[in-house]
Design a protein around this motif. Structure first.
Motif, PDB file in Angstrom:
ATOM      1  N   ASN A   1      34.687  27.394  41.846  1.00 23.80           N
ATOM      2  CA  ASN A   1      35.481  28.458  41.222  1.00 23.80           C
ATOM      3  C   ASN A   1      35.240  28.526  39.719  1.00 23.80           C
ATOM      4  OD1 ASN A   1      36.577  29.115  43.678  1.00 23.80           O
ATOM      5  ND2 ASN A   1      38.638  28.382  43.224  1.00 23.80           N
TER       6      ASN A   1
ATOM      7  N   ASN B   1      49.963  36.847  36.556  1.00 26.48           N
ATOM      8  CA  ASN B   1      48.857  36.424  37.427  1.00 26.48           C
ATOM      9  C   ASN B   1      49.386  35.785  38.709  1.00 26.48           C
ATOM     10  OD1 ASN B   1      47.002  37.308  35.578  1.00 26.48           O
ATOM     11  ND2 ASN B   1      46.272  35.287  34.970  1.00 26.48           N
TER      12      ASN B   1
ATOM     13  N   ILE C   1      44.332  25.783  47.728  1.00 33.33           N
ATOM     14  CA  ILE C   1      43.196  25.945  46.816  1.00 33.33           C
ATOM     15  C   ILE C   1      42.208  26.913  47.451  1.00 33.33           C
ATOM     16  CG2 ILE C   1      41.283  24.754  45.666  1.00 33.33           C
ATOM     17  CD1 ILE C   1      43.001  22.240  45.621  1.00 33.33           C
TER      18      ILE C   1
ATOM     19  N   VAL D   1      28.380  31.047  46.357  1.00 33.58           N
ATOM     20  CA  VAL D   1      29.390  30.484  45.456  1.00 33.58           C
ATOM     21  C   VAL D   1      29.072  29.055  45.030  1.00 33.58           C
ATOM     22  CG1 VAL D   1      31.194  31.953  46.425  1.00 33.58           C
ATOM     23  CG2 VAL D   1      30.877  29.657  47.325  1.00 33.58           C
TER      24      VAL D   1
ATOM     25  N   PHE E   1      43.627  34.895  43.755  1.00 32.19           N
ATOM     26  CA  PHE E   1      44.738  35.759  43.360  1.00 32.19           C
ATOM     27  C   PHE E   1      45.212  36.631  44.524  1.00 32.19           C
ATOM     28  CE2 PHE E   1      42.958  34.704  39.163  1.00 32.19           C
ATOM     29  CZ  PHE E   1      44.100  34.150  38.613  1.00 32.19           C
TER      30      PHE E   1
ATOM     31  N   PHE F   1      37.516  31.419  44.777  1.00 34.61           N
ATOM     32  CA  PHE F   1      37.866  32.304  43.666  1.00 34.61           C
ATOM     33  C   PHE F   1      38.130  33.743  44.104  1.00 34.61           C
ATOM     34  CE2 PHE F   1      33.322  32.941  43.885  1.00 34.61           C
ATOM     35  CZ  PHE F   1      33.137  34.257  43.493  1.00 34.61           C
TER      36      PHE F   1
ATOM     37  N   ARG G   1      32.821  33.037  35.362  1.00 34.09           N
ATOM     38  CA  ARG G   1      31.526  33.231  35.994  1.00 34.09           C
ATOM     39  C   ARG G   1      30.548  33.962  35.076  1.00 34.09           C
ATOM     40  NH1 ARG G   1      32.473  31.321  40.838  1.00 34.09           N
ATOM     41  NH2 ARG G   1      30.508  31.936  41.784  1.00 34.09           N
TER      42      ARG G   1
ATOM     43  N   ARG H   1      50.918  36.785  30.786  1.00 31.12           N
ATOM     44  CA  ARG H   1      49.703  36.903  31.583  1.00 31.12           C
ATOM     45  C   ARG H   1      49.681  35.854  32.696  1.00 31.12           C
ATOM     46  NH1 ARG H   1      44.945  37.603  27.709  1.00 31.12           N
ATOM     47  NH2 ARG H   1      46.196  39.391  27.102  1.00 31.12           N
TER      48      ARG H   1
ATOM     49  N   ILE I   1      43.126  32.664  28.423  1.00 39.54           N
ATOM     50  CA  ILE I   1      44.009  33.014  29.542  1.00 39.54           C
ATOM     51  C   ILE I   1      43.813  34.493  29.858  1.00 39.54           C
ATOM     52  CG2 ILE I   1      46.414  33.162  30.301  1.00 39.54           C
ATOM     53  CD1 ILE I   1      47.058  30.835  28.466  1.00 39.54           C
ATOM     54  N   PRO I   2      42.804  34.825  30.682  1.00 40.91           N
ATOM     55  CA  PRO I   2      42.587  36.234  31.015  1.00 40.91           C
ATOM     56  C   PRO I   2      43.581  36.728  32.070  1.00 40.91           C
ATOM     57  CG  PRO I   2      40.601  34.887  31.340  1.00 40.91           C
ATOM     58  CD  PRO I   2      41.770  33.970  31.242  1.00 40.91           C
ATOM     59  N   ASN I   3      43.653  38.058  32.217  1.00 38.07           N
ATOM     60  CA  ASN I   3      44.350  38.652  33.357  1.00 38.07           C
ATOM     61  C   ASN I   3      43.704  38.209  34.663  1.00 38.07           C
ATOM     62  OD1 ASN I   3      46.408  40.078  32.279  1.00 38.07           O
ATOM     63  ND2 ASN I   3      45.489  42.110  32.583  1.00 38.07           N
ATOM     64  N   PHE I   4      44.478  38.303  35.747  1.00 43.15           N
ATOM     65  CA  PHE I   4      43.945  37.825  37.027  1.00 43.15           C
ATOM     66  C   PHE I   4      42.649  38.521  37.421  1.00 43.15           C
ATOM     67  CE2 PHE I   4      46.404  41.421  38.442  1.00 43.15           C
ATOM     68  CZ  PHE I   4      45.715  41.912  39.539  1.00 43.15           C
TER      69      PHE I   4
ATOM     70  N   LEU J   1      37.410  24.019  43.895  1.00 42.56           N
ATOM     71  CA  LEU J   1      37.868  24.113  42.505  1.00 42.56           C
ATOM     72  C   LEU J   1      36.689  24.154  41.547  1.00 42.56           C
ATOM     73  CD1 LEU J   1      40.866  21.583  42.462  1.00 42.56           C
ATOM     74  CD2 LEU J   1      41.008  24.040  41.993  1.00 42.56           C
TER      75      LEU J   1
ATOM     76  N   THR K   1      41.775  26.461  30.146  1.00 38.58           N
ATOM     77  CA  THR K   1      42.913  27.360  30.065  1.00 38.58           C
ATOM     78  C   THR K   1      43.731  27.078  28.810  1.00 38.58           C
ATOM     79  OG1 THR K   1      42.943  27.378  32.469  1.00 38.58           O
ATOM     80  CG2 THR K   1      44.855  28.307  31.360  1.00 38.58           C
TER      81      THR K   1
ATOM     82  N   TRP L   1      40.007  36.798  35.289  1.00 41.50           N
ATOM     83  CA  TRP L   1      40.070  35.324  35.230  1.00 41.50           C
ATOM     84  C   TRP L   1      38.737  34.698  35.632  1.00 41.50           C
ATOM     85  CZ3 TRP L   1      44.389  32.402  33.766  1.00 41.50           C
ATOM     86  CH2 TRP L   1      44.266  31.025  33.934  1.00 41.50           C
ATOM     87  N   PHE L   2      38.300  35.000  36.835  1.00 42.69           N
ATOM     88  CA  PHE L   2      37.064  34.383  37.327  1.00 42.69           C
ATOM     89  C   PHE L   2      35.826  35.084  36.778  1.00 42.69           C
ATOM     90  CE2 PHE L   2      40.116  32.809  40.514  1.00 42.69           C
ATOM     91  CZ  PHE L   2      39.894  31.449  40.322  1.00 42.69           C
TER      92      PHE L   2
END
Lengths: 682, 682
Positions: free
Chosen positions: A175, B175, B413, A150, B420, B416, A424, B171, A413-416, A172, A432, A419-420
């Motif tokens: 991520n 989320n 925090i 990561v 969620f 990633f 990525r 969304r 603003i994607p769905n959860f 953060l 955002t 999101w990553f």
């Protein structure tokens, strides 16, 4: 200091075979991140770890070692450090806690370690820290296991006074799938401090952006001097703003320049970007991962009308301009937007029909528009349906951004569950909301402007500053008498109305004859602080007779007879000695601007004439000295010079705790200024 | 309006068997979300869908229908709506675009639809919208497919003028794994507008928190009146703040009360919470998902020293107090914190040794502390290692929060891959940083205080307001003469110094004799706007002789002789007609506070005496009328009454576009106020 981050050999002291041993994690991290140099393990129980021998004593390691890492109980550190010093090791990391952060009784341990390091010329990190990470060469020394999966290598380095904050920022940031260069947890800063790390990171090739988290400032002037010497963006969180400052409240300066206001002003003065929370720090890192914003002209593209409107609001809030698009551009957009419902403005609502090629090309053409400095694309994509093609759009944004050297801000603003995945998709920063992104973008523009301004102006040096000892003044600390104060001002060519110190009415009459009427009579007794309230000031005395009358009831046993200043604008100049930044100068419009509104501009002294001009322009009521509502135009040249001279006075008289010149009367153009009243506490 | 959200039968018009047909998605959504009522499909090609017959014509459906949904081309809507009206259908959703948002030529369609709806007493949503969602009964009508797996049922309802914003909020909110009640995309608001939805949601049992996104305000006073009638929190984003207001700049009021300042003031006046971006909206929703914060006393717990310091900074920034913990509490904490390094303060640094039972119990005891109104736990957990136990801590926080009816704010925090996961552990809100969380918590405290204040004060009603037609005044629009203005003020018992209108020097002398010296002489020529600059004002005229002199060179052909006002504090009262909120009143300290600082307080008129007091307290320089620096204490009772009377004047004279009373002199206590100069543009 390069050896600290680029050692060819490392010795870890405090390793054992026990599964819960934390030293093992350091070794494991070095292996996981593929540290290529020599690695020596030391632990009193000996044994083996991952095929490496654990030496029972430091002395057993008989080769040259660049860096030693300690994770043994604090009381054992001094001896171990001594041995390492003898062995010629010049860099150490002390991760162990248990020094003076435990309480005063451990202060002796601090002193021992500092003394030994000094004797052997050892520079060390810590103690009481999670230590350092250099992703360029796998020097990953924290005692908690980190996951190479990561953590990508990239241009951001970060220094913090708190291990928890290092962890949070690291998380953060990774991520966001963006890369780390060097991360440093400073711990108790017994030897190396933020300025040492900053100096190194400024010279460090791999580091493009520097973040700092500080709870206290070790040497504010060195920090300023370093930051001003570099084009690299430095972003700072300075916390601990909540400490009650207990200064003498009868000086305006004390109330006006709280410690935290001084910090903000000093950082701004040298172009350091102060932010107030972790997300703002991350957003600043993201912005500096893009080319700099080189002007205020922004193109806003959006897939939803609402988000276009909100982006335009945010753009205005942060000082960006949305200039109209060219006819060529609009013609293309009109053709491409199939729904036909879009309004041909900037912000441009593209409608919600997904069309990758159209979006790509609109973005491309927006970047080519004349005068456009950057593009924001608020991209509300539909989950699931558009996910794959969205990745292509991200890649296009990255490519264009690099090619045109202009920032492209993608907001989504994607769905959860995506999101990553979007973050990525590649190492391109994704935002955002327009609001956060544009707040960060304004930092990028400020940075660009700072760098350009530096090129055309000689760089201010912030020399280290040591306050003069009190005995130099030959007086006890306290409030100085007005005679001394005015004399000091005159030494620095700060104009004061002609005055004489007198003991009684007869001397006063003699003096007034020489000075010329009208005069003011003031008590010169330094015990009388609030002169005006106590009836210690009589103004506009026109002749001998009035002067005699004025003596009735005025308190004190020494007096000042002073020529009345001419008519002009009243302003305030102050100064104070700040524990972190040394002498600072304050400027504000007089009267209620200072008294009721606490409105002042602060800079670290000494200042240049250009900085003096910025102070005048920055003061809230500064419309006044430029000639307000038919009033006279004020002598701004003289005011600037006054500010420069006061700043030099403050810098050269470090014993001054606080200074108020209130009011300084700024006369009409060509007629100068006059310091009518002044007080010094030293 | 309940039938719109709780229909027993729905007819969808515009369905076909074609796979790309968007009407199919509406039917599919209703099935996915288990709508239990009757469902009828209509589409001109007929056929079958999911075992349901598609009727070729609306008339074929011969049973009673509560709600009809249209997704057919705009030109077909009027006829279809007419048929539905005949069938007795009283609620409709028009999702189709293609009305006047396409351009003026479609305005005829708008009118037709409005007229038909009026004739048949139909209330409808849209057109041009993604329509409504009611998760309580599966009435999910958008033409894009939604996933029941990610949408939980909960207490938040949201109304927006933009479909894109509805999507984004939906969304972001889902989320967070937090529940939705009703979501409404209003579209063009041809029939139902935000106030209609707000009124319904206030009465709606399932809705506890209401969010609004507005680009324009349909009827500001109704919005205020509705919000003030309810204890439910209403959180608003009002965008489109960037529209240049082109009012007459020679009135202070125009520059001081831009449209956006009026919006903020009006919303604040009735306790609506205005936020400026989507994340702030989400954070407010999260905070209102917790019990209200009922006081300023916060306990801060943290697993990292740095985050404790930052949380304390944020707490101070948003007005919270960190009172010391009790000795009992500290004794427990000291025992439980194994590392022994913690400082026994609030904020409390628990050290980083994970111990679920200890953390639970510390949180529990913090909530039991006397006077504590809420707890913030900044919880920097270690990824992987602590993930499972962290879920238990979240559950504990939820349980305690409900039991003690105090908010527990968890900040964390995660990595990633757990981000969620933690947010979806349960339906308890999780925050990222203390800064954002505490900003939101201050909204919760404001809401609590608003509700308590409402209980002890009679509720202000904001009656609908229609501006009076210009002809009522019998004059052309423009600047009124000072005689008219002073007469109007006197009608409303706003004290003005005695005055007479005169034509020449002789009349002036006669008048001054009656009024008594000293007097002021002012031009009463309404064409002379900047009286002072043009030499149109002479003050402090002491006798006949001076009055005669004053007449030399004063411009105009009509004059005002006015008794000089007594000595006092000069303040400013203004008023203007706002297109969205009707008459508003402004108050500010006089002089530079208004002229250089643009510092005024705005409220929608008429105001109560209590609101007048709040205006005086709220003005930036308001230290002055309470007696500043040994100055006289001002007659605040009289000032409050003046404000109330001016507000009534503005409300009852809707033809007034702008009003400046500048200065109003506030005399010493018991001596009242005097409106020295006043102008009206109507």
């Amino acid at each position: 200091m390069k050896k600290l981050f680029y050692p060819e050999s490392i010795m870890v002291v405090g390793v054992s075979e026990t599964p819960t041993n934390l030293g093992r994690n350091i070794v494991e991290n070095l292996d996981r991140f593929h540290f290529k140099g020599q690695l020596y393990l030391v632990g009193m129980e000996g044994g083996n770890l991952n095929g490496r021998k654990i030496h029972a004593r430091i002395e057993e390691v008989d080769t040259k070692v660049d860096l030693v890492v300690f994770l043994i109980p604090a009381p054992f550190i001094p001896e171990a450090l001594e041995v390492c010093g003898k062995k010629g090791i010049r860099y150490a990391v002390i991760e162990s806690g248990g020094f003076s952060e435990f309480g005063g009784e451990n202060r002796r341990l601090d002193e021992q370690v500092v003394e030994i390091a000094k004797r052997w010329n050892i520079r060390f990190v810590g103690p009481n820290c999670i230590s350092i990470i250099n992703l360029e060469n796998g020097v990953v020394l924290p005692f908690v296991l980190l996951d190479p999966g990561v953590l990508a290598t990239g241009p951001v380095s970060f220094v913090a006074q708190s291990g928890g904050i290092v962890n949070s920022i690291l998380r953060l940031w990774s991520n966001e799938n963006l890369g780390v260069n060097k991360f440093i947890s400073m711990g108790n800063k017994l030897n190396l401090d933020e300025n040492d790390y900053l100096e190194f990171l400024i010279s460090d090739q791999g580091t493009k952006t520097i973040g700092l988290y500080l709870e206290s400032v070790s040497n504010g002037r060195r920090l300023m001097d370093l930051a001003a010497s570099s084009q690299k963006p430095v972003v700072v969180i300075k916390s601990n703003t909540n400490t009650a400052s207990n200064q003498i409240a009868r000086f305006h300066t004390a109330a006006l320049a709280g410690d935290d206001e001084v910090v903000s002003s000093a950082l701004r003065q040298v172009g350091i970007h102060r932010v107030h929370n972790l997300q703002e720090m991350i957003n600043a890192f993201k912005i500096f991962d893009l080319p700099l914003m080189k002007g205020p002209n922004l193109a806003v593209l959006s897939r939803s009308g609402g988000s276009a409107v909100m982006a335009a609001d945010s753009a205005a809030r942060y000082g960006f301009r949305l200039q109209p698009f060219s006819e060529d551009f609009l013609q293309y957009a009109r053709k491409g937007a199939r729904a036909g419902v879009i309004q041909m403005t900037n912000p441009l609502d593209l409608g919600d029909m997904f069309d990758l090629e159209f979006y790509r090309e609109v973005m491309h053409r927006a970047l080519q528009e004349e005068g456009i400095d950057g593009v924001l694309f608020s991209y509300a994509y539909l989950s699931g349906i558009d996910a794959m093609t969205t990745k292509h759009l991200i890649l296009a944004a990255k490519e264009f951004s690099h090619f045109y050297q202009k920032p492209v801000i993608l907001c989504m603003i994607p769905n959860f569950d995506e999101w990553f995945m979007m973050r990525r998709a590649t190492d391109f920063p994704i935002f955002t909301e327009p609001e956060d992104a544009l707040k960060a973008l304004s930092i990028s523009l400020t940075h660009y402007r700072t760098i350009v301004a530096r090129e055309s102006h000689p760089r201010t040096r912030f020399e280290p500053f040591t306050p003069k000892a009190q005995e130099n003044t030959g007086r006890l600390p306290g409030i100085q008498g007005p005679g001394e104060v005015f004399e000091l001002l005159r030494q620095y060519e700060i104009p004061v109305p002609a005055y004489r110190l007198v003991k009684d009415h007869e001397e006063a009459v003699q003096s007034a004859k020489i000075i010329g009427y009208p005069v003011a009579l003031k008590t010169a007794d330094s015990r009388v602080v609030h002169k005006t309230e106590l009836g210690g000031v009589r103004l506009n005395i026109g002749d001998h007779h009035e002067l005699k009358e004025a003596f009735q009831g005025i308190p004190g046993d020494r007096f000042l007879v002073q020529r009345m200043a001419g008519a002009g604008h009243e302003v305030f100049i102050g100064g104070k000695y700040d524990p972190e930044f040394g002498p600072v100068i304050l400027f504000g419009m007089g009267g209620i601007f200072v008294e009721a509104l606490n409105d002042v501009i602060i800079q670290v002294a000494p200042i240049t004439e250009r900085e003096a001009g910025e102070m005048i322009d920055g003061a809230r009521g500064s419309v006044l000295p430029k000639g307000f509502r038919g009033g006279i135009k004020a002598d701004l040249d003289a005011l600037r010079q006054c500010l420069v001279r006061v700043s030099r006075l403050l810098y050269e008289h470090g014993e001054i705790q606080q200074l108020d010149i209130n009011p300084l009367v700024v006369l009409a153009e060509g007629q100068g200024c006059q310091a009518v009243d002044a007080r010094i506490f030293s």
